[in-house]
Each structure stands twice: as C-alpha cells, then as structure tokens.
Design a protein around this motif. Sequence first.
Motif, PDB file in Angstrom:
ATOM      1  N   ILE A 292       0.865  -1.189   0.000  1.00 15.72           N
ATOM      2  CA  ILE A 292       0.000   0.000   0.000  1.00 15.72           C
ATOM      3  C   ILE A 292       0.899   1.237   0.000  1.00 15.72           C
ATOM      4  N   VAL A 293       0.597   2.152  -0.918  1.00 17.84           N
ATOM      5  CA  VAL A 293       1.346   3.403  -0.968  1.00 17.84           C
ATOM      6  C   VAL A 293       0.434   4.544  -0.527  1.00 17.84           C
ATOM      7  N   THR A 294       0.860   5.299   0.459  1.00 18.92           N
ATOM      8  CA  THR A 294       0.109   6.510   0.831  1.00 18.92           C
ATOM      9  C   THR A 294       1.021   7.718   0.691  1.00 18.92           C
ATOM     10  N   VAL A 295       0.400   8.829   0.338  1.00 11.82           N
ATOM     11  CA  VAL A 295       1.151  10.086   0.244  1.00 11.82           C
ATOM     12  C   VAL A 295       0.445  11.113   1.118  1.00 11.82           C
ATOM     13  N   GLY A 296       1.190  11.689   2.044  1.00 16.65           N
ATOM     14  CA  GLY A 296       0.632  12.748   2.884  1.00 16.65           C
ATOM     15  C   GLY A 296      -0.164  12.200   4.047  1.00 16.65           C
ATOM     16  N   GLU A 297      -0.987  13.083   4.627  1.00 14.86           N
ATOM     17  CA  GLU A 297      -1.572  12.815   5.936  1.00 14.86           C
ATOM     18  C   GLU A 297      -3.102  12.849   5.932  1.00 14.86           C
ATOM     19  N   ASP A 298      -3.736  12.488   4.827  1.00 18.95           N
ATOM     20  CA  ASP A 298      -5.190  12.515   4.777  1.00 18.95           C
ATOM     21  C   ASP A 298      -5.772  11.605   5.864  1.00 18.95           C
ATOM     22  N   PRO A 299      -6.612  12.177   6.767  1.00 17.26           N
ATOM     23  CA  PRO A 299      -7.083  11.380   7.900  1.00 17.26           C
ATOM     24  C   PRO A 299      -7.964  10.185   7.476  1.00 17.26           C
TER      25      PRO A 299
ATOM     26  N   SER B 174      -7.780   8.495   4.650  1.00 18.52           N
ATOM     27  CA  SER B 174      -6.852   7.496   4.115  1.00 18.52           C
ATOM     28  C   SER B 174      -6.257   6.659   5.232  1.00 18.52           C
ATOM     29  N   LYS B 175      -5.866   7.350   6.294  1.00 17.89           N
ATOM     30  CA  LYS B 175      -5.208   6.636   7.404  1.00 17.89           C
ATOM     31  C   LYS B 175      -6.106   5.544   7.968  1.00 17.89           C
ATOM     32  N   VAL B 176      -7.393   5.877   8.123  1.00 17.63           N
ATOM     33  CA  VAL B 176      -8.342   4.886   8.661  1.00 17.63           C
ATOM     34  C   VAL B 176      -8.455   3.703   7.708  1.00 17.63           C
ATOM     35  N   TYR B 177      -8.628   3.993   6.415  1.00 16.12           N
ATOM     36  CA  TYR B 177      -8.771   2.920   5.424  1.00 16.12           C
ATOM     37  C   TYR B 177      -7.548   2.006   5.432  1.00 16.12           C
ATOM     38  N   VAL B 178      -6.374   2.629   5.437  1.00 18.79           N
ATOM     39  CA  VAL B 178      -5.132   1.856   5.383  1.00 18.79           C
ATOM     40  C   VAL B 178      -4.976   1.014   6.647  1.00 18.79           C
ATOM     41  N   ARG B 179      -5.278   1.613   7.800  1.00 14.65           N
ATOM     42  CA  ARG B 179      -5.156   0.881   9.072  1.00 14.65           C
ATOM     43  C   ARG B 179      -6.031  -0.371   9.048  1.00 14.65           C
ATOM     44  N   ASN B 180      -7.258  -0.232   8.531  1.00 12.80           N
ATOM     45  CA  ASN B 180      -8.166  -1.384   8.468  1.00 12.80           C
ATOM     46  C   ASN B 180      -7.610  -2.497   7.589  1.00 12.80           C
ATOM     47  N   LYS B 181      -7.018  -2.110   6.467  1.00 18.00           N
ATOM     48  CA  LYS B 181      -6.461  -3.120   5.558  1.00 18.00           C
ATOM     49  C   LYS B 181      -5.283  -3.839   6.206  1.00 18.00           C
ATOM     50  N   ILE B 182      -4.390  -3.042   6.821  1.00 18.45           N
ATOM     51  CA  ILE B 182      -3.209  -3.637   7.452  1.00 18.45           C
ATOM     52  C   ILE B 182      -3.633  -4.577   8.583  1.00 18.45           C
ATOM     53  N   ARG B 183      -4.630  -4.146   9.341  1.00 18.79           N
ATOM     54  CA  ARG B 183      -5.105  -4.967  10.458  1.00 18.79           C
ATOM     55  C   ARG B 183      -5.622  -6.322   9.956  1.00 18.79           C
ATOM     56  N   LEU B 184      -6.403  -6.303   8.884  1.00 18.12           N
ATOM     57  CA  LEU B 184      -6.946  -7.543   8.331  1.00 18.12           C
ATOM     58  C   LEU B 184      -5.821  -8.479   7.893  1.00 18.12           C
ATOM     59  N   PHE B 185      -4.845  -7.921   7.182  1.00 16.61           N
ATOM     60  CA  PHE B 185      -3.719  -8.753   6.725  1.00 16.61           C
ATOM     61  C   PHE B 185      -2.934  -9.301   7.925  1.00 16.61           C
ATOM     62  N   ASP B 186      -2.730  -8.459   8.945  1.00 15.58           N
ATOM     63  CA  ASP B 186      -2.027  -8.895  10.162  1.00 15.58           C
ATOM     64  C   ASP B 186      -2.753 -10.055  10.831  1.00 15.58           C
ATOM     65  N   GLU B 187      -4.051  -9.894  10.967  1.00 24.35           N
ATOM     66  CA  GLU B 187      -4.858 -10.924  11.651  1.00 24.35           C
ATOM     67  C   GLU B 187      -4.713 -12.281  10.976  1.00 24.35           C
ATOM     68  N   LEU B 188      -4.551 -12.245   9.651  1.00 26.80           N
ATOM     69  CA  LEU B 188      -4.464 -13.496   8.904  1.00 26.80           C
ATOM     70  C   LEU B 188      -3.015 -13.926   8.670  1.00 26.80           C
ATOM     71  N   GLY B 189      -2.081 -13.166   9.245  1.00 21.96           N
ATOM     72  CA  GLY B 189      -0.670 -13.529   9.103  1.00 21.96           C
ATOM     73  C   GLY B 189      -0.133 -13.323   7.702  1.00 21.96           C
ATOM     74  N   LEU B 190      -0.696 -12.351   6.971  1.00 21.60           N
ATOM     75  CA  LEU B 190      -0.274 -12.105   5.586  1.00 21.60           C
ATOM     76  C   LEU B 190       0.597 -10.848   5.523  1.00 21.60           C
ATOM     77  N   GLU B 191       1.473 -10.817   4.534  1.00 18.94           N
ATOM     78  CA  GLU B 191       2.384  -9.681   4.394  1.00 18.94           C
ATOM     79  C   GLU B 191       1.689  -8.463   3.800  1.00 18.94           C
ATOM     80  N   CYS B 192       1.810  -7.340   4.471  1.00 21.94           N
ATOM     81  CA  CYS B 192       1.309  -6.084   3.908  1.00 21.94           C
ATOM     82  C   CYS B 192       2.360  -4.998   4.124  1.00 21.94           C
ATOM     83  N   HIS B 193       2.981  -4.563   3.032  1.00 23.91           N
ATOM     84  CA  HIS B 193       3.986  -3.513   3.126  1.00 23.91           C
ATOM     85  C   HIS B 193       3.314  -2.159   2.982  1.00 23.91           C
TER      86      HIS B 193
END
Lengths: 269, 269
Positions: free
Chosen positions: B31-38, B40-59
Amino acid sequence: MKSVINTIYESKLAELKDKIETLSTPVQLTIVTVGEDPASKVYVRNKIRLFDELGLECHHIVLAEEGTSQSDLDMLAEKAEHPILFQLPLPSGLIAPDLPAAVDVDGFGSEALGHLVLGQNAVLPCTVQATIDIITAHCGEYNFPGLKVAVVGRSNIVGKPLAIELINRQSTVASFNSRSDLVAVDWNKYDVIVVATGAHGILDNSQFIEGQLIIDVGINRVDGKLVGDIKHHDGIFSEAAITPVPGGVGRLTCLHVLGNVIKLADCSR
Amino acid sequence: MKSVINTIYESKLAELKDKIETLSTPVQLTIVTVGEDPASKVYVRNKIRLFDELGLECHHIVLAEEGTSQSDLDMLAEKAEHPILFQLPLPSGLIAPDLPAAVDVDGFGSEALGHLVLGQNAVLPCTVQATIDIITAHCGEYNFPGLKVAVVGRSNIVGKPLAIELINRQSTVASFNSRSDLVAVDWNKYDVIVVATGAHGILDNSQFIEGQLIIDVGINRVDGKLVGDIKHHDGIFSEAAITPVPGGVGRLTCLHVLGNVIKLADCSR
C-alpha cells in the motif's frame, strides 16, 4: 431522415479530408478477412473503395478458412505496426486478437475499451461513433448531459461501449438486453432510443412518438431484404425520427473506420 | 440490515481463508500513501489490520506530501512485481499510476477496466464487488438477469464499473448522474438502487418502498458524523432495506482488497 444522414456523411467526409492534409504520417489500413462470408465482403469492399477514392493505402489480407489458425491471426496482430482490423464475423473457432490500442482501428480491444471507461479520448467502435454523430446532429453537440437515452442491446461492439460513452457524456442511460422486460418499458420517456440487438421486430414504429430520435443499428436479412431491428408497420403515422436500414448508421460507420485510422495516425506522431 | 452485512462478511472471510490455504504463491500487498489525509489513514489501518490478523504480508510505503512527485509514484508502479495499491485520495497534482492488471488490486487501471468491459473475469473495484455481494445476498445469485437496477453516480471507481458489471450480468441498468433530473424519476420501479455520489441528501428514505434494496455507497462527514448519501428522515416507516453508513458497503470493501490480492496471486500461478 435519409437527408440528415447524407448531411452528416458529407460534412464528416469533408472534415476527414481536411484532417488528412494536416497529417505528416501516412494514413494506411490493413484489413484481414478469413473465409467467404458474403456480408463481410460487402463491408470490406466499401472500406477499400473509400480509401481508394481518397488515394489512401488499404492492404487487404485474405486468408482461406481452411488452414487458418488462431495463431496465424495472433501473429498478424503482434506484427502490426499500422492500424489493422480483423473483419467480423470470423469463422467459428477463430476470435479477433486483442489488439493494442495503437493499432486497434475498431476499438474492440481491451486496451481501447479501458481507455474508453476512463474517458481518455479512446478510439470508439465505428458504430458507436456513428450513433454519437446522429445524436449530435439531432440533439445538439452540447446537449448530451441529462439527455435520456435507452440503449437496447449489450454487445461488446455496440451496446456496451455506447452506454459507456454516453455515461461519459453525462447522459442518463438505460441499458436493456434480452432478459429485460421490454413490454413493461415506457419508451416515450426517452429522448433517444438506440436499438442494437440483431433481432428484427424487437421494437416497432408504433411505440415511438413525436420528438423522439430512434437509431436502428440492426442489420438483418428477412425474406432476402435488408431490414433493421425495428419493424415498420404500414399505416402508422409516427413523427418519431427513425434512422433507415440500409442507409442509416451503416452508411456512416464506414467513414469512421477512416476517422479512426486518421486518429491513430495523428496519435502516433 | 446490519446483520445481513455481518453474515456476508463472515462467510466471505471464511471463503477467503479457505482460498489462501490452497495457494502456492504467497499473498502479499503493498500500500502506498502520500501525505496525511485522515480518511486514508483509517482505510489503510483497516487493511493492514486484516492482513495482520491473517498472518499475511502487507507492506506500507509512506511518502511525505512535500517532495513526492508523479514520477516517484510512476516508478513504484513500474517496479511493482506484486499486488499494489495507491491509497486515494492523493494530494492534488498527483494521480494514481495506471497499473497493469497483474498487480492492480483496486481494479482502477485501464487494463483491468478493459477486461471488465469484455467480461473477462477482471478484478473488480472493491466497492463494486461489495455492492455485488449485497445484491447477491438479498436477491439471489442467479437473479441478476432482468433485475432492474438504478446506479446513481458515474465515478470511474464505483458508478461506471458497477454499471458495466451489472450489464455483464444481464441486469437492466439505469445510470444517473448529477445532470440527471432525479426529481422526475420513478424510483419505485427499480428492484435495487445504488447511490454513489458523495453528496449527502441526494435521495432520502421517504422515496423507497417495501421490497426494494437500497445500497448507500457514500461516506460523508456532516456535523462531525459519518453519514451516507441517503438522508434518513425520522418518523418515516420505510420497509425498504437500506444499507447503513458506516458498517455497510465500507465494511465489506476492505475484505475485497484481500479478495483481489488472492485473485491476483491465484492468476499468477
């Protein structure tokens, strides 16, 4: 309606001739046909005649149905450096290769269609462009936004790309297909109805009213006669403008093959 | 409606977990993010959390708004060998690169969209897939043909690709946009209405009737509260099923990021 089509034809042809003058790259087209489909022959002859009349190069590659394989077509597509089209219909078992946008005269390939979805000045399938021309002539160039258009038929070469282009132009678009309940539709509420199903009689001239523009894209052979998708009952006085078949959309389509070749030549500069 | 969404979520998650087991290629996302859009941060956090929960790699590649140029993004896109997405919205002046379909998790690129038009099992934009899931759960997997669906909004990331996918599924599709006369529309004749305009209040809950499915894709912030595109007037007893915001389409969308990554991993075998 015939005179409207003629006017569009003449003005488009003049526009294309002017455009050719400004190009530094040569305008050339390769047409590939496989087998002996009689309708194909007519379409191809019309294209070649137009290019001849304008002194433009048009190569015609004729392949026999027997012995031509999919890989032969794919090879031609891969090697293509100039605008090329594979004339449909192809014999069963063969499909037109998915051409890169840079040589895709018909605009049927996935790259051209992807650009279409994104509104990126794509080469439009010729029938779609002809339909847009007729709507433009009848409704005005700037009146696409909010225009209520019904598109009957969802083929990859007409219905679907036309719906997408109209959505790009901010029209209000209704897309119908063979599974739609066409009897229940109130056709009178549309400004424009485009019929492109290949089924003669799917709608008829009693269903339209004054002020509507009806574009009949179908070309069907019934009792040896060429007819459109719309059945014309005698004795019905409909003020709706209905494009004729033959001599309607089809007459303009050939011109857009040239238009697309020019557009591709222009982009390659 | 919340419980329907939960059921879809759980069954989809179970399906994806099963699918991951069968894959021989690793499932990984960048996932690539640019800047500090609030947002965006929520969306990205949710995606990373899901991948983490399943033990999958998310850069997660985080770029500062200042100093990041379009060519930096284009370079990342060109070098991408695994599924990648550029989180929207990007700061003004930057656009998401047009990714090749093989790594295009969002399905926003021209190649994926071209495949979509041709009905070639494309990766669907996640919001489109989530909408299709809700319709499937409510109307039945085999009832898309002939289903009357209104799509309000014509964005490249929701409205347009959704309309195309529904046309592929032989639904009868009406596409509306900001230039459509929405007041004159008889909304009651549609089985399903999808609203994806980003304008809160464009339609309201008094306009729907029993038996209709209303899918609210909008996410707007009004007086500090997250609301959809549909305004909910108090005291109106509508039996129409309306998806909630938040907790409706958005809840499922995140899951389809994973679903698309899996699909791309599966295709690359």
